[in-house]
Design an enzyme around this catalytic site. Structure first.
Site, PDB file in Angstrom:
ATOM      1  N   LYS A 124      56.389  55.407   9.659  1.00  0.00           N
ATOM      2  CA  LYS A 124      57.506  55.723   8.774  1.00  0.00           C
ATOM      3  C   LYS A 124      57.137  56.905   7.865  1.00  0.00           C
ATOM      4  CE  LYS A 124      59.173  51.042   9.104  1.00  0.00           C
ATOM      5  NZ  LYS A 124      59.116  49.664   8.629  1.00  0.00           N
TER       6      LYS A 124
ATOM      7  N   GLN B  68      57.934  46.010   3.604  1.00  0.00           N
ATOM      8  CA  GLN B  68      57.505  45.824   4.996  1.00  0.00           C
ATOM      9  C   GLN B  68      57.270  44.338   5.269  1.00  0.00           C
ATOM     10  OE1 GLN B  68      57.158  48.309   7.441  1.00  0.00           O
ATOM     11  NE2 GLN B  68      56.857  46.548   8.767  1.00  0.00           N
TER      12      GLN B  68
ATOM     13  N   ASP C 125      66.983  49.148   4.285  1.00  0.00           N
ATOM     14  CA  ASP C 125      66.763  48.264   5.434  1.00  0.00           C
ATOM     15  C   ASP C 125      67.979  47.366   5.685  1.00  0.00           C
ATOM     16  OD1 ASP C 125      64.645  48.344   7.129  1.00  0.00           O
ATOM     17  OD2 ASP C 125      63.279  47.189   5.858  1.00  0.00           O
TER      18      ASP C 125
END
Ligand code: NAD
Length: 283
Positions: free
Chosen positions: A52, A96, A119
């Site tokens: 990322k 994460q 997200d």
């Protein structure tokens, strides 16, 4: 004859478009910025975060990594999210997963400001997706939809079957497909007669995390097969859920692993960060 869906190639193209958009934003004196929180020592997560960060660098998005150790308390995690929520230089926040078991990931997702929730895991954004409103769509489902559209695969009226009902893949994907007028069935570990259901699929998506979960007998001739799974085989090689070599002979379209859904997930994250930055700066 099957056609390979080149997620890697499509993601590169999208990243180039995003770079051009990011350049325009930077020319106005604004730099899009993503903050990623990594809790614990999961080696796969470290690789994902690194990928990322590389994508951000390539596009021109600033990247900040907050690394917390295994013993981090929920209180500490929430206070870090609160700080990032307040900071005006941060446009997107990503936690994460997985995080250590003593922490409540749902509570953490809920704490991320929905306007920075790139997200799409905050219940506000999940709810907006469910009611068909403009929102941040979770990156993996969003990437899958983009891939299907890029290959002109008809979603309207298609029978789509998803194996896997997680909050991060299966459930938001169900909603994305439904929003595109597909008829969607979702299967999971308690589903009976799985094969009977998967054989009805025009579009079959596996998001389980199990090698050879999808075998040729489960696939209808001419089906589109999307493999979300990421597994390591005995040789340490990255493989998906689908028995690729056999299933490809029955499929009309199929994604490889690696090089299919994975790169599209990252591209959609970049897309969401740029989108967040534009909304937050009224661009
Ligand atoms: P998860 O463990 O949260 O969910 C797995 C799902 O599979 C569950 O809903 C479970 O009910 C179902 N399942 C398990 N065994 C089954 C069986 N025998 N029959 C039918 N259903 C069964 O996993 P997740 O977080 O959704 O991830 C799934 C896979 O996708 C993993 O391999 C993960 O690494 C991968 N993944 C890939 C990407 C990407 O960008 N490529 C993104 C997210 C997840």
């Amino acid at each position: 004859m099957y056609k390979l869906i080149d997620g890697k190639g499509l993601a590169s193209k999208i990243r180039l478009e995003l770079k051009a958009e990011c350049d325009k934003i930077r020319n106005k004196g604004i730099t899009p910025k993503l903050a990623v929180i990594l809790v614990g020592d999961d080696s796969a997560s470290k690789v994902y975060v690194k990928n990322k960060s590389k994508a951000c660098e390539e596009i021109g998005i600033e990247f900040e990594e907050i690394i917390l150790d295994d013993s981090t308390t929920m209180e500490k995690l929430l206070s870090i999210i609160d700080e990032l929520n307040k900071r005006t230089d941060i446009n997107g926040i990503l936690l994460q997963s997985p995080i250590p078991k003593h922490l409540n990931i749902q509570e953490a997702f809920e704490r991320i400001d929905y306007r920075k929730d790139v997200d799409g895991f905050n219940p506000i954004n999940m709810g907006k997706l469910m009611t068909g409103q403009n929102t941040f769509i979770s990156c993996t489902p969003y990437g899958i939809i983009k891939m299907l559209e890029a290959y002109n695969i008809m979603l309207e009226g298609a029978n789509a079957v998803i194996i896997g009902r997680s909050n991060i893949v299966g459930k938001p994907l169900l909603q994305c497909l439904l929003n595109k007028n597909a008829t969607v069935t979702i299967c999971h570990s308690k589903t009976k007669n799985l094969e009977e259901i998967t054989k009805t699929a025009d579009i079959l998506i596996s998001a389980v995390g199990k090698i050879n979960m999808v075998t040729e007998n489960m696939v209808k001739e001419g089906a589109v097969v999307i493999d979300v799974g990421i597994n390591r085989n005995d040789q340490g090689k990255l493989v998906g859920d689908v028995d690729f070599e056999k299933v490809k002979e029955k499929a009309s379209f199929i994604t490889p692993v690696p090089g299919g859904v994975g790169p599209m997930t990252i591209a959609m994250l970049m897309n969401n960060v740029i989108k967040a930055c534009k909304i937050q700066n009224n661009l």
